[in-house]
Design an enzyme around this catalytic site. Structure first.
Site, PDB file in Angstrom:
ATOM      1  N   ASN A 175       0.864  -1.177   0.000  1.00 36.21           N
ATOM      2  CA  ASN A 175       0.000   0.000   0.000  1.00 36.21           C
ATOM      3  C   ASN A 175       0.902   1.229   0.000  1.00 36.21           C
ATOM      4  OD1 ASN A 175      -2.255  -1.661   0.328  1.00 36.21           O
ATOM      5  ND2 ASN A 175      -2.153  -1.541   2.551  1.00 36.21           N
ATOM      6  N   HIS A 186       7.412   4.926   5.625  1.00 32.41           N
ATOM      7  CA  HIS A 186       8.625   4.208   5.235  1.00 32.41           C
ATOM      8  C   HIS A 186       8.273   3.179   4.149  1.00 32.41           C
ATOM      9  CE1 HIS A 186      12.796   2.942   6.474  1.00 32.41           C
ATOM     10  NE2 HIS A 186      12.446   1.977   5.645  1.00 32.41           N
ATOM     11  N   HIS A 188       7.488   0.127   2.481  1.00 34.92           N
ATOM     12  CA  HIS A 188       7.296  -1.230   2.993  1.00 34.92           C
ATOM     13  C   HIS A 188       6.069  -1.865   2.369  1.00 34.92           C
ATOM     14  CE1 HIS A 188       4.286   0.824   5.448  1.00 34.92           C
ATOM     15  NE2 HIS A 188       3.792  -0.360   5.790  1.00 34.92           N
TER      16      HIS A 188
END
Length: 357
Positions: A175, A186, A188
């Site tokens: 996402n 961050h 991910h």
């Protein structure tokens, strides 16, 4: 890659994947954390047959912390994070606030004695994948070498979760952007090990089975061949992958990236296919960010074969879509989409493809 598995202070597993050998991962998690006690439950909707996960403990998960407090950055003196080491390449760890987890107590039952509403502990696994230690980076700004490393990590985790007790389907996804609902900026992604086959996958398997019975071929294979022959909606046609806007696109920005060879999951990809995907995917992400001359919010969702069913009917592919229908307007899932699951797109797939080309 070198793979090193460790434990965090509350017993969760963390795995470091290093691009180069020789890295020693010995840092200890110095935080005082209570032992993990996940209590997720799943209940089946009697009207649709779909399972719904109920994870009330997720209300307390970390929400939009300042960059200096990011839990996905490496640890530094006086500021321990979810990653004890002072740097990393790619890292995977068990989610602190999982929707599905191992070790949840309880046995299958029913809700208030209603036999048509079964309930059970939501036993599975949820992992976080950090693509880089650089907080201000993005997947699209990674090198092709690093993207290839991430593909190998996805393959590693898919194979491992396929062997995890109770897991029926593995879902790797990213996402990106607050418009999508991201609460940690961050770079991910996540990996879910579901204890059931997801509704969308069940539908796709049913359609693929019906199509094979009628035509003797795989529906995705025929779609891929037709899209490549037409070229009308194709963005990239590389040696091993084709990226195209699907002919019945639901979202204002939507791309499918499909391997030319039928494989069930990421773990089944060859080295050449993984290398080719890295450059193809970076090309697609670059086009998305140039669409409105700003970082595009998106969801990237890998469709993989379930663990125990329909593997011969599955054709691995990546679905990439955005809720942004113009530079400053969102696509809301309102009455028709949310209430009836009937999608209405404000742009034609051909227009979307032309803009992305």
């Amino acid at each position: 890659m070198k793979r090193t598995a460790r434990r965090l202070a509350d017993g969760r597993e963390i795995i470091y994947f290093d691009d180069e050998p020789g890295r020693e991962r010995t840092a200890e998690d110095t935080r005082e954390l209570p032992p993990q006690a996940p209590a997720s439950e799943m209940r089946r909707d009697p009207l649709t047959g779909e399972w719904v996960a109920i994870a009330a403990h997720r209300q307390s998960r970390t929400y939009k912390p300042p960059a200096a407090m990011c839990p996905l950055c490496p640890s530094s003196p006086g500021r321990p994070s979810e990653i004890p080491e002072s740097d990393y390449d790619v890292v995977v760890f068990e989610n602190q606030f999982p929707s599905f987890a191992q070790g949840i107590p309880g046995e299958p039952t029913t809700v208030d004695g209603m036999p048509m509403v079964p309930a059970a502990p939501a036993r599975g696994r949820c992992e976080v994948v950090c693509f880089t230690s650089d907080h201000n980076s993005s997947f699209g700004s990674l090198s092709a070498k690093r993207v290839r490393s991430v593909v190998d990590v996805w393959a590693d985790r898919t194979a491992a979760l396929n062997e995890t007790p109770g897991v029926e389907q593995v879902f790797c996804f990213e996402n990106r952007g607050e418009e999508i609902g991201v609460t940690l900026h961050h770079p991910h992604g996540q990996i879910y090990g579901y204890p059931f086959v997801t509704p969308k996958t069940e539908t796709m398997l049913r359609v693929a089975e019906q199509y094979r019975a009628e035509h003797g071929t795989h529906v995705m294979g025929d779609v891929l061949a037709a899209e490549r022959a037409s070229g009308e909606r194709v963005l990239i046609d590389s040696e091993h992958w084709t990226a195209f806007v699907p002919a019945a696109a639901r979202w204002p920005v939507e791309v499918q990236i499909v391997p030319h060879r039928k494989v069930p999951d990421i773990a089944a990809l060859t080295d050449d296919e993984r290398d080719d995907f890295a450059t193809t995917y970076l090309d697609v992400l670059g086009r998305l960010d140039r669409l409105y001359d700003k970082p595009l919010p998106y969801i990237a969702a890998w469709h993989q074969a379930p663990v125990n069913t329909g593997r011969d009917l599955s054709w691995l592919h990546l679905e990439l879509f955005s809720v942004l229908r113009s530079a400053d307007k969102l696509k809301y899932l309102a009455g028709s989409e949310s209430g009836m699951a009937v999608w209405i797109n404000d742009a034609t797939p051909e227009q979307i493809a032309a803009r992305l080309r």
